[in-house]
Design a protein around this motif. Structure first.
Motif, PDB file in Angstrom:
ATOM      1  N   LYS A  50      10.337  -0.816  80.756  1.00  0.00           N
ATOM      2  CA  LYS A  50      10.292  -2.095  80.005  1.00  0.00           C
ATOM      3  C   LYS A  50       9.018  -2.401  80.233  1.00  0.00           C
TER       4      LYS A  50
ATOM      5  N   SER B 264       6.995   2.934  85.314  1.00  0.00           N
ATOM      6  CA  SER B 264       8.330   3.056  84.754  1.00  0.00           C
ATOM      7  C   SER B 264       9.300   3.958  85.685  1.00  0.00           C
TER       8      SER B 264
ATOM      9  N   SER C  22      12.527   0.684  85.155  1.00  0.00           N
ATOM     10  CA  SER C  22      12.867   1.137  83.701  1.00  0.00           C
ATOM     11  C   SER C  22      11.405   0.843  83.116  1.00  0.00           C
TER      12      SER C  22
END
Length: 372
Positions: free
Chosen positions: A325, A253, A323
């Protein structure tokens, strides 16, 4: 409908540049191409212009191109392995089949006649969670397994929410539930694990499961790679152009810093860095240990780093920011992803896949330096 001068105010550098315009039939006109999520600040200054007069920005015609050499890369955060599948049992009952953790809890809460927590379309939890009978519950174990192909030399941590509620075992041995810090979020407590073993490893979480509880997915973090079978292995060396998720970092991440070097015969007047195809939240660039600027969207590619360069060897660091995600999800929803809510995080059967649906991140090809 007026004559005037149009200027582009660069909000990152503060530089003001003239914008090419055309004055015709009483109007000042311009053509503007904006890439995805790109924005510009344009300032119009009224004034007299001759008909059909053009104002053009300074022309830049780089005469030479260099392909820098990728020397190394660096993570800005520990790597991660998601633990989202488990078996569970209550008391001394038989273990359940292996399933997604949220499905295990859905099944468990239905058995115990507890209020569902996998979907927020019901009464908000804050309205009832503090009023439930916390003495009503059942001794429950959640068993997570993972494979290790190469045992990491440095410490590995279990990241878990509210570790004080659990008795934690790794491969049958008790582990202290005392937190030694946090990761990403203050509620993500880090538990230092004993040395892992080669092959199959088992983490067992024991708790008194009550109606106010919701066991969240866990993570392993540390200096390791994760291969295509989601086993812990060595980190790649070096990282190659392309999706870093397919090179050992599927759940990562943070950001990756790609370190390049190139040689200049003299300091150039213009020196444009083109990073080409990439996938990132944002890109930050340093040149010879100086921050050189950002590439916040693809059309901003071609960052001028001339004033940070020098004759001889030059070094640049390209920080590609990812990110959360691929760490937090959604990871299994095949349905509408224009918005993210409980249905995407906990998708029903008809839009759920067992496969991971990752988003690619990284520099996807060769970068280039164009200078004059």
């Amino acid at each position: 409908k007026a004559a005037g001068r149009l200027e582009d105010l660069n909000s990152f550098t503060g530089k003001i540049s003239p914008v090419e315009t055309l004055y015709s039939s009483g109007s000042t006109r311009l053509g503007l191409n904006l890439g995805p999520v790109e924005s510009k600040i344009l300032v119009f200054k009224p004034g007299k212009l001759e008909p059909a007069q053009h104002i053009r920005p300074e022309a830049l015609k780089p005469s030479k191109t260099i392909l820098p050499v990728l020397r190394s890369f660096r993570r800005t955060e520990p790597n991660a392995l998601l633990l989202e599948r488990c078996s569970y049992r209550t008391g001394k009952d038989a273990w359940s089949k292996n399933m997604l953790l949220w499905l295990a809890q859905k099944e468990l809460r239905e058995r115990l006649c507890f209020t569902p927590v996998h979907f927020n379309g019901l009464t908000h939890r804050w309205k009832w969670i503090d009023s439930v009978d916390k003495s009503k519950g059942v001794n429950t174990e959640f068993k997570f397994t993972f494979n290790v192909k190469h045992v990491p030399a440095s410490p590995v941590f279990l990241v878990i929410e509210r570790p004080q509620l659990f008795k934690i075992r790794l491969n049958g041995a008790m582990v202290s539930s005392l937190s030694c810090g946090w990761w990403i979020d203050r509620s993500f407590s880090k538990i230092k694990l004993p040395r892992l073993k080669s092959g199959l490893n088992v983490i067992d979480l024991q708790c008194f499961y009550t109606e106010d509880m919701q066991v969240e997915e866990c993570y392993l973090t540390g200096a390791f790679g994760v291969d295509s079978s989601f086993s812990i292995t060595r980190e790649p060396s070096p990282l190659k152009p392309g999706d870093w998720g397919k090179q050992g970092y599927p759940f990562y991440s943070g950001a990756m810093v790609y370190n390049y070097s190139f040689n200049l015969e003299k300091q150039p007047d213009k020196c444009l860095l083109h990073i080409g195809e990439h996938s990132a939240s944002v890109v930050s660039v340093s040149a010879n240990n100086h921050h050189a600027g950002f590439i916040p969207w693809k059309s901003a590619d071609g960052l001028d780093i001339a004033r940070f360069t020098r004759k001889g060897i030059n070094r640049i660091g390209i920080e590609v920011v990812g990110s959360p995600k691929n760490m937090l999800g959604p990871l299994h929803c095949t349905g509408d992803m224009t918005r993210v809510g409980p249905k995407q995080m906990h998708p029903p059967d008809e839009i759920r896949t067992e496969k991971f649906l990752f988003h690619p991140y990284g520099l996807m090809g060769k970068i280039a330096i164009k200078y004059s």
